[in-house]
Design an enzyme around this catalytic site. Structure first.
Site, PDB file in Angstrom:
ATOM      1  N   GLU A 161      -7.177  -6.156   4.540  1.00 39.46           N
ATOM      2  CA  GLU A 161      -7.404  -7.381   3.755  1.00 39.46           C
ATOM      3  C   GLU A 161      -8.668  -7.290   2.898  1.00 39.46           C
ATOM      4  O   GLU A 161      -9.432  -8.246   2.809  1.00 39.46           O
ATOM      5  CB  GLU A 161      -7.477  -8.613   4.673  1.00 39.46           C
TER       6      GLU A 161
ATOM      7  N   GLY B 171       2.526  -2.865   8.434  1.00 37.53           N
ATOM      8  CA  GLY B 171       2.742  -3.110   9.861  1.00 37.53           C
ATOM      9  C   GLY B 171       4.199  -3.420  10.135  1.00 37.53           C
ATOM     10  O   GLY B 171       4.892  -3.983   9.278  1.00 37.53           O
TER      11      GLY B 171
ATOM     12  N   THR C 112       0.821  -1.216   0.000  1.00 38.07           N
ATOM     13  CA  THR C 112       0.000   0.000   0.000  1.00 38.07           C
ATOM     14  C   THR C 112       0.857   1.270   0.000  1.00 38.07           C
ATOM     15  O   THR C 112       1.876   1.330   0.683  1.00 38.07           O
ATOM     16  CB  THR C 112      -0.875  -0.003   1.272  1.00 38.07           C
TER      17      THR C 112
END
Lengths: 674, 674
Positions: free
Chosen positions: A439, A195, A156
């Site tokens: 997700e 993350g 992303t």
């Protein structure tokens, strides 16, 4: 300070004494057998009994930075323990999976705001296993498995999420030096959100547009070292950091990443699928067809997370409601009743308990289906793959939406004390609501399912026979959408929901057809989006109830009579609550009278009354330890007020009578005589 | 680091260029005239321009304790400023109200997690004004107004919330010393939750059971000094502290309080209503009838808070959706569209904008009604008071529930970036969801309204004519509940919702009657709780739409043709969205066909399309400054990505390349070669 006693609360004991079934029998079903229950308890205890974790500390009082540091400290205890346990168990992939499955909920007691190492195995290692060729595997996998390096997955970007084709990060091949040159051409091209990326990992899989011989060859995966292994400083040309505070997940350490002419060797492009020759010739993969496998697999786990989340919230609200007393029902009653006596309270809690069980059935079922269909794929049959993908999409959306909504309903059902952080609902909600977006954003998910449903409906219109999960569309087309009278058996309720789903799909299909006269099919689909969302939701309810019926029919063959009653009532409550919540959809496509609705309402009230004496048994049967429940309102002993008091005493403000702000600001203000 | 430009984002400018109405005209309506708009901007600027507040600091990174200290620091700047401004404006009660009204939303820019002085004026001073006799007033009011003392209101106890009759704190009168002796007999009797109580205030109004001459005379209010004015240490016999971390409101400093033989003088019982003679004789108030006035008044303000909350969230989501680009609609489109082009996105945002306007109409209307009915009361007429009370209860519940739900829908509509704390949604949600519980828990509120509705229905059955707000029940009874064909005009939609509400009330009434054969009326009512909740909600929708229609009919007489179109479409969108969301209720009581529903769906899509070109004008017209919006996604200039980037740079983790946890924990772990 009051003297605090810690025996089992007598009100809660009284409730447990009323339970008519064997709780351990339920637990054994829930975890798939008594051996698995023992194993689960053992692994959980292995982690949670470690005193060095310091789990009594309430980390919610720390600053953002201190929280991160404590999370790293704890992870550096948990991960070595995990690797050690893995070796002890036998060191197989299955052993590893066992530990990871267990940690999915045990971690909630250790890292309430998220795990800063989570993506190392969950995404970095898995991606290498899936996308590396043999040579790359032998280079990287041992380092991953032994945690010599720590990695994450960076896809992303600040300006790009769902639609990955438009990612902007570039990797340009330089055949002279046999290197890729990575660049971040704009602000919106910054990798953003991965993350563990901010200050934790030293490697990342970076998804970037591959340029070779002056041409763009689309998104490819590259392994990039982003921090020095000795100093942890960012590598030359790398800008990396923390994206800052979030609604939740404060210790996941989501990060940003940018490249300024960062050179990585040729061998660092993962080449199991697409390949690049050393001279810079791009070779497309043979089978360019998208592999939905991993995505479906991830969603199986997300539904399991929903089960854990909702079971935790339901445990808290049930126990609290059997201890908390409030508002007499008859005005002259001397003692206030347990709040669970209020019908509106039962209605907030018991349907959530039923859903935990139905969703658990669905998660197990989806996992089996995934395995079956993967097997079919290896044999060259892909017929059922689109249906499985569509199912996993709508389940991901409906179940995660429901988990977020339910945990808030249950928190609110605990009144003011639910708003205490120590109630445990806040962390539960933050995790649940994050899953609505990651997700696959839920609206996007539902529209994917809807696309499959519209395609299927077209096929049904053309007289083609559909796959099993949408066979009800064939029925609907065959009877020309003609309404049938409502049959109030459980299978009759399923047929009613099927009729509602088929009716909505038919309506959306018709509206797309009408709009296609003036618009492209994609524009017409966009304009019909609101109805399409509902199509996917209704289809999901069909699948959930159908699975619930089939699974529970099997379960009740194998359990004791007392537990059989419980499962029958779970199904009854789930089905009736469900159908009453979609009466609007049903009435459009089924001949249902107001008298039918009245009867359903009465059945709802009756089944809630059954649940009144089973609820504590079921939530005890979820077998969540106090550490995992992590709630002052939801401990097994039910000593709610004592727990709340003890938790309050941990507030740093209570470590001194007078806070320094009195002398610094408050006293001068009060004495200023304005 | 990228160079960051800060001109108006061109995508957002393009949207503004399409707006066809005069935005300032809308703003003037929204705030009740151009003078009020100027005044609002002036007061807001007076507070927000104060550099000493240090508003650029992102307090979300602080520890719990640091947050509290910073909140006290800021309050000790804001409150003297407020008192100064009050004098400058003229020093009247009206001037004070003006400032307080303004601070209700300006404070969100200063104290995002709540104001530790809030209850001093809001509850402590107001209670003294309402419940003190003249002598007490002259002793206490000047100290309150000048902030020589700081106080709060302590009612709720650890074990007791809604049902105040069962509070346990005792105040026993000792006629020998002319003192009250306060005690906390049990753990559940601890005062728990009062805002500002923990470490901030030095006085509290304490609600306690009055005992005199060996008899309990019920709950009475006492002024108690809880901390020393010089040292701020708790007074002898007082235990006071912080109740700890919460879901939100972290700097409200909610506290606990317990008494061990604490003696306060006779004159500290507030005696405007109940009285105690010095010899200990209790004298009941003449008019023991409950005065709903204050509660209704508080709820007017709560609905105004809902308006501010929702307008802020809608502003953020609207602006972001016009800047963010994602997912081509036609597969071959070169440029990704603004996400507002997706119909599903419009459906998440535009109904929220319409609701802000309808709720604003309702809040204004409720305030007027409150004033009228208070006036009627002074003339001895109380006929309309129960209806007003019932209305304020269901509005409190429905509007605060909706604010919480809507702010989450809007956050989710902003995808991943909505999950950033800097998006501003988190604080908005925490405030919105707290309001679902405080000042009357929402389920309790709805049941109160339902009780009024059932009573009214009984009257209608007996042929009595009802007050205006429930006149539709007379209609329903007169036509024997016979269904009428659906009329799709706006007033027709109102009639359909009235029929649905009346039908549900009739059904609940019937079920209570049936159950009364075996149960007390209260037990029967409890057993019918699920249906009663729905009765109250539907009644609330009736009132909201009715008020919306009546207010907008007036508004459009006084505005320009372009703005008239906006208001007409607001009403159209609100009504259709509403009716489509309660089709299940409607279909049970109105003759509505699937073709009718189809038509409504098409009208919904059409009105969303109208909104596409007005939305930015309306949210700009809410006139919320960037400081009040407090969102990286929602600034006026639309420089979303630049804002997100700048906000991330404030993370304490980004102030150094390598966090100390690397050396302390991470490196030893990575080098251990497990």
């Amino acid at each position: 300070m009051p003297a605090i006693s810690k025996t089992i609360n007598k009100d809660l004991k009284e409730e447990r004494d009323k339970v008519k079934f064997n709780i351990e029998e339920f637990t054994n079903w829930f975890y798939g057998g008594s051996e698995k229950v023992l194993e689960k308890r053992k692994i959980e205890n292995y982690f949670l009994s470690d005193k060095s974790l310091n789990l009594e500390t309430d980390t919610s009082y720390l600053s953002y930075k201190e929280k991160y540091e404590e999370a790293i400290r704890r992870s550096c205890i948990v991960y070595p323990k995990m690797l050690k346990l893995h070796q002890e168990l036998g060191g197989t992939e299955e052993d590893f999976r066992k530990i990871m499955d267990n940690l999915r909920y045990t971690m909630s007691a250790i890292q309430k705001e998220g795990n800063p190492f989570m993506l190392h195995f969950g995404m970095f290692t898995v991606t290498i296993m899936n996308l590396a060729n043999d040579e790359q595997l032998s280079e990287w996998l041992p380092k991953c498995v032994n945690c010599e390096i720590l990695g994450t997955y960076a896809q992303t970007e600040l300006g790009h999420g769902t639609f990955i084709k438009k990612l902007e990060t570039t990797a340009t091949y330089d055949p002279k030096t046999k290197e890729f040159v990575l660049n971040t051409p704009t602000l919106t091209a910054y990798k953003w959100w991965p993350g563990n990326l901010g200050h934790t990992v030293n490697h990342a899989i970076v998804m970037a547009q591959l340029y070779t011989k002056g041409e763009c060859c689309g998104i490819q995966p590259f392994i990039v070292q982003i921090r020095d292994l000795e100093t942890h400083k960012p590598m030359p040309g790398i800008t990396v950091g923390d994206i800052g505070n979030k609604v939740g997940f404060q210790t996941v350490n989501n990060g940003f990443l940018a490249f300024n002419n960062v050179r990585i060797p040729y061998k660092n492009m993962l080449m199991k699928s697409s390949k690049l020759s050393e001279d810079g010739t791009f070779i497309k993969p043979k089978n360019a067809k998208q592999n939905y496998g991993t995505m479906v697999f991830v969603r199986v786990y997300m539904i399991m997370d929903v089960v854990v989340n909702m079971s935790r919230a339901a445990t808290i609200a049930t126990r609290y409601s059997m201890v908390r007393r409030q508002s007499p029902i008859n005005p002259n009653d001397e003692v206030e009743p347990k709040i669970i006596e209020h019908m509106t309270q039962q209605y907030k809690i018991f349907p959530a308990i039923a859903k935990v069980i139905i969703y658990k059935c669905m998660a197990d079922n989806l996992r089996n289906l995934y395995q079956q269909i993967t097997l079919e794929g290896t044999k060259g049959s892909f017929e059922r793959a689109p249906e499985l993908h569509a199912l996993s999409c709508c389940l991901k959306a409906v179940c995660t939406n429901d988990a977020a909504k339910t945990t808030e309903i249950l928190r609110l059902a605990c009144g003011g004390h639910g708003f205490l952080n120590s109630s445990g609902f806040a962390d539960n909600y933050k995790n649940a609501t994050a899953a609505q977006t990651y997700e696959g954003e839920n609206t996007v998910m539902l529209l994917q399912t809807a696309r499959f449903l519209i395609k299927s409906f077209t096929k049904a219109k053309n007289g083609e026979k559909l796959t099993e999960g949408v066979f009800y569309l064939n029925d609907f087309v065959k009877r020309n959408g003609k309404r049938e009278p409502f049959d109030d058996s459980i299978r009759g309720i399923l047929r009613a929901i099927q009729a509602a789903a088929a009716g909505k799909i038919s309506s959306a299909w018709k509206h797309i057809e009408e709009k296609k006269k003036f618009l492209t099919v994609e524009e017409a689909t966009n304009q019909t989006g609101i109805e399409l969302i509902r199509c996917a939701e209704l289809h999901c309810y069909v699948c959930l109830l159908q699975t619930g019926i089939e699974e529970i029919e099997q379960i009740i063959k194998n359990v004791s009579p007392a537990l059989r009653e419980v499962f029958k009532n779970v199904l009854e409550l789930y089905a009736i609550d469900n159908v009453l919540n979609m009466i609007g959809d049903i009435l459009q496509h089924v001949d249902m009278t107001n008298a039918d609705i009245d009867k359903l309402q009465k059945r709802l009230e009756a089944v809630l009354t059954f649940f009144r004496s089973s609820a504590i048994g079921i939530v005890d049967g979820f077998d969540l330890s106090d550490a995992v429940v992590s709630s002052t309102l939801g401990t097994y002993d039910g000593n709610v007020y004592e727990n709340i008091f003890e938790a309050a005493m941990k507030s740093p403000l209570n470590q001194e009578d007078v806070n320094k702000s009195f002398h610094l600001y408050l006293k001068p203000f009060l004495k200023s005589n304005l």
